[in-house]
Design a protein around this motif. Sequence first.
Motif, PDB file in Angstrom:
ATOM      1  N   ALA A  32       4.031  -1.091   5.537  1.00 45.60           N
ATOM      2  CA  ALA A  32       4.615  -1.528   4.048  1.00 45.60           C
ATOM      3  C   ALA A  32       3.994  -2.011   3.559  1.00 45.60           C
ATOM      4  N   GLY A  33       2.476  -2.361   3.253  1.00 42.90           N
ATOM      5  CA  GLY A  33       2.311  -2.076   1.834  1.00 42.90           C
ATOM      6  C   GLY A  33       2.315  -0.483   1.152  1.00 42.90           C
ATOM      7  N   THR A  34       1.751   0.319   2.783  1.00 39.36           N
ATOM      8  CA  THR A  34       1.290   1.640   2.673  1.00 39.36           C
ATOM      9  C   THR A  34       2.568   2.622   1.992  1.00 39.36           C
ATOM     10  N   TRP A  35       4.075   2.119   1.512  1.00 42.14           N
ATOM     11  CA  TRP A  35       4.992   2.259   1.722  1.00 42.14           C
ATOM     12  C   TRP A  35       5.223   1.664  -0.292  1.00 42.14           C
ATOM     13  N   ALA A  36       3.982   1.941  -1.255  1.00 42.81           N
ATOM     14  CA  ALA A  36       4.300   1.904  -2.488  1.00 42.81           C
ATOM     15  C   ALA A  36       4.339   2.868  -3.312  1.00 42.81           C
ATOM     16  N   PRO A  37       4.850   3.329  -4.283  1.00 43.15           N
ATOM     17  CA  PRO A  37       4.468   4.186  -4.915  1.00 43.15           C
ATOM     18  C   PRO A  37       3.043   4.176  -5.531  1.00 43.15           C
ATOM     19  N   SER A  38       2.735   5.833  -5.418  1.00 38.90           N
ATOM     20  CA  SER A  38       1.550   5.955  -6.247  1.00 38.90           C
ATOM     21  C   SER A  38       1.927   7.125  -6.515  1.00 38.90           C
ATOM     22  N   HIS A  39       1.084   7.206  -8.068  1.00 39.76           N
ATOM     23  CA  HIS A  39       1.421   8.837  -8.953  1.00 39.76           C
ATOM     24  C   HIS A  39       0.507   9.648  -8.051  1.00 39.76           C
ATOM     25  N   PHE A  40       0.817  11.051  -8.736  1.00 37.80           N
ATOM     26  CA  PHE A  40      -0.225  11.481  -7.515  1.00 37.80           C
ATOM     27  C   PHE A  40       0.000  11.445  -6.001  1.00 37.80           C
ATOM     28  N   ARG A  41       0.561  10.599  -5.176  1.00 44.97           N
ATOM     29  CA  ARG A  41       0.185  10.589  -4.021  1.00 44.97           C
ATOM     30  C   ARG A  41      -1.110  10.109  -3.900  1.00 44.97           C
ATOM     31  N   THR A  42      -1.551   8.792  -4.531  1.00 46.78           N
ATOM     32  CA  THR A  42      -3.166   8.731  -4.355  1.00 46.78           C
ATOM     33  C   THR A  42      -3.671   8.254  -3.201  1.00 46.78           C
ATOM     34  N   GLU A  43      -2.027   7.237  -3.494  1.00 51.14           N
ATOM     35  CA  GLU A  43      -2.359   5.638  -2.387  1.00 51.14           C
ATOM     36  C   GLU A  43      -3.669   4.836  -2.498  1.00 51.14           C
ATOM     37  N   PRO A  44      -3.956   3.996  -3.318  1.00 55.05           N
ATOM     38  CA  PRO A  44      -4.940   3.695  -4.213  1.00 55.05           C
ATOM     39  C   PRO A  44      -5.283   2.161  -3.513  1.00 55.05           C
ATOM     40  N   TRP A  45      -4.398   1.856  -2.302  1.00 54.77           N
ATOM     41  CA  TRP A  45      -4.585   0.473  -1.836  1.00 54.77           C
ATOM     42  C   TRP A  45      -5.718   0.697  -0.777  1.00 54.77           C
ATOM     43  N   ARG A  46      -6.423  -0.556  -0.632  1.00 55.72           N
ATOM     44  CA  ARG A  46      -7.563  -0.659   0.613  1.00 55.72           C
ATOM     45  C   ARG A  46      -7.167  -2.294   0.800  1.00 55.72           C
ATOM     46  N   PHE A  47      -7.102  -2.312   2.512  1.00 57.02           N
ATOM     47  CA  PHE A  47      -6.578  -3.471   3.083  1.00 57.02           C
ATOM     48  C   PHE A  47      -8.253  -3.729   4.219  1.00 57.02           C
ATOM     49  N   PHE A  48      -8.369  -4.963   3.716  1.00 65.42           N
ATOM     50  CA  PHE A  48      -9.275  -5.811   4.439  1.00 65.42           C
ATOM     51  C   PHE A  48      -8.716  -7.542   6.006  1.00 65.42           C
ATOM     52  N   VAL A  49      -8.671  -7.210   7.464  1.00 69.95           N
ATOM     53  CA  VAL A  49      -7.789  -8.442   7.603  1.00 69.95           C
ATOM     54  C   VAL A  49      -8.866  -9.515   8.547  1.00 69.95           C
ATOM     55  N   LEU A  50      -8.770 -10.498   7.470  1.00 70.39           N
ATOM     56  CA  LEU A  50      -9.944 -11.708   8.002  1.00 70.39           C
ATOM     57  C   LEU A  50      -8.705 -12.583   8.981  1.00 70.39           C
ATOM     58  N   ARG A  51      -9.468 -12.588  10.095  1.00 69.15           N
ATOM     59  CA  ARG A  51      -9.464 -13.515  10.837  1.00 69.15           C
ATOM     60  C   ARG A  51     -10.272 -14.362  11.927  1.00 69.15           C
ATOM     61  N   GLY A  52     -10.108 -15.541  12.526  1.00 67.73           N
ATOM     62  CA  GLY A  52     -10.970 -15.999  12.956  1.00 67.73           C
ATOM     63  C   GLY A  52     -12.540 -15.907  12.437  1.00 67.73           C
ATOM     64  N   GLU A  53     -13.726 -15.813  12.844  1.00 66.31           N
ATOM     65  CA  GLU A  53     -14.678 -15.787  12.233  1.00 66.31           C
ATOM     66  C   GLU A  53     -14.835 -14.793  11.011  1.00 66.31           C
ATOM     67  N   GLY A  54     -13.927 -13.609  10.771  1.00 65.57           N
ATOM     68  CA  GLY A  54     -14.135 -13.063   9.647  1.00 65.57           C
ATOM     69  C   GLY A  54     -13.728 -13.929   7.956  1.00 65.57           C
ATOM     70  N   ARG A  55     -12.676 -14.681   8.484  1.00 63.84           N
ATOM     71  CA  ARG A  55     -12.827 -15.717   6.808  1.00 63.84           C
ATOM     72  C   ARG A  55     -13.730 -17.006   7.057  1.00 63.84           C
ATOM     73  N   LYS A  56     -15.048 -16.899   7.881  1.00 62.32           N
ATOM     74  CA  LYS A  56     -16.269 -17.639   7.931  1.00 62.32           C
ATOM     75  C   LYS A  56     -17.237 -16.952   6.488  1.00 62.32           C
ATOM     76  N   LYS A  57     -17.342 -15.449   6.915  1.00 60.29           N
ATOM     77  CA  LYS A  57     -18.216 -14.743   5.817  1.00 60.29           C
ATOM     78  C   LYS A  57     -17.658 -14.609   4.660  1.00 60.29           C
ATOM     79  N   LEU A  58     -16.492 -14.274   4.351  1.00 53.77           N
ATOM     80  CA  LEU A  58     -15.404 -14.999   3.338  1.00 53.77           C
ATOM     81  C   LEU A  58     -15.837 -16.247   2.821  1.00 53.77           C
ATOM     82  N   GLY A  59     -16.211 -17.634   3.353  1.00 50.39           N
ATOM     83  CA  GLY A  59     -16.234 -18.571   2.304  1.00 50.39           C
ATOM     84  C   GLY A  59     -17.609 -18.386   3.063  1.00 50.39           C
ATOM     85  N   GLU A  60     -18.595 -17.416   3.192  1.00 47.90           N
ATOM     86  CA  GLU A  60     -20.155 -17.863   2.626  1.00 47.90           C
ATOM     87  C   GLU A  60     -20.240 -16.688   0.852  1.00 47.90           C
TER      88      GLU A  60
END
Length: 196
Positions: A32-60
């Motif tokens: 759904a995030g990739t279907w947002a409008p963007s001028h010149f179809r640049t699609e400038p979004w980047r996503f990072f999914v944090l689950r489990g221990e990945g959340r610990k790294k963000l905490g650090e």
Amino acid sequence: MDIFEVIKSRRSNGRVTDEAIPKEIIEQILEAGTWAPSHFRTEPWRFFVLRGEGRKKLGEVLVNIAQQKMEDYLSEGNQKKLEKIAEKPFRAPVIITVAVEPSENPKAISKEEYGAVYSSIQNMLLTAHSLGLAGFWRTGEPTYDPLMKEFFGLSDKGDVLGFLYFGYPKRSLPEGKRKLFSEVTTWIGEDSEEDK
């Protein structure tokens, strides 16, 4: 639920269970995030999914950022504060970090690249709500810290724009309230025959 009902009934809800969210549902939110409008179809979004221990790294990273602003981060009081900060990413089973990487397209305007990613965030929040999840868009000073940018491997032009915390809701929230659109709207031009 039709789209207007989804928009009107969505609330920021940070009270969620620890129940795991199936990967297929997370992928629907990301798509759904990739279907947002963007001028010149640049699609400038980047996503990072944090689950489990990945959340610990963000905490650090959050702890490292907080330590930089403390006079004596080893003091007992500050150590307790840092422990609480390290636990923040565990408030939900899934966090999607959303960032912008502005396009190299010379026609692309930086503000519009950010606007596209903010639209992407709204798409994701609405989709999560329609799938029965609670969501909360969290930001704050640490979001924009250079250490955060470095952690997610963004370029010099890139920026983290928020953390979307998702989980199954522990509670329902009361109906929201907004100003009437008429209070914030100015009509410019003459009425047409259809308006009369």
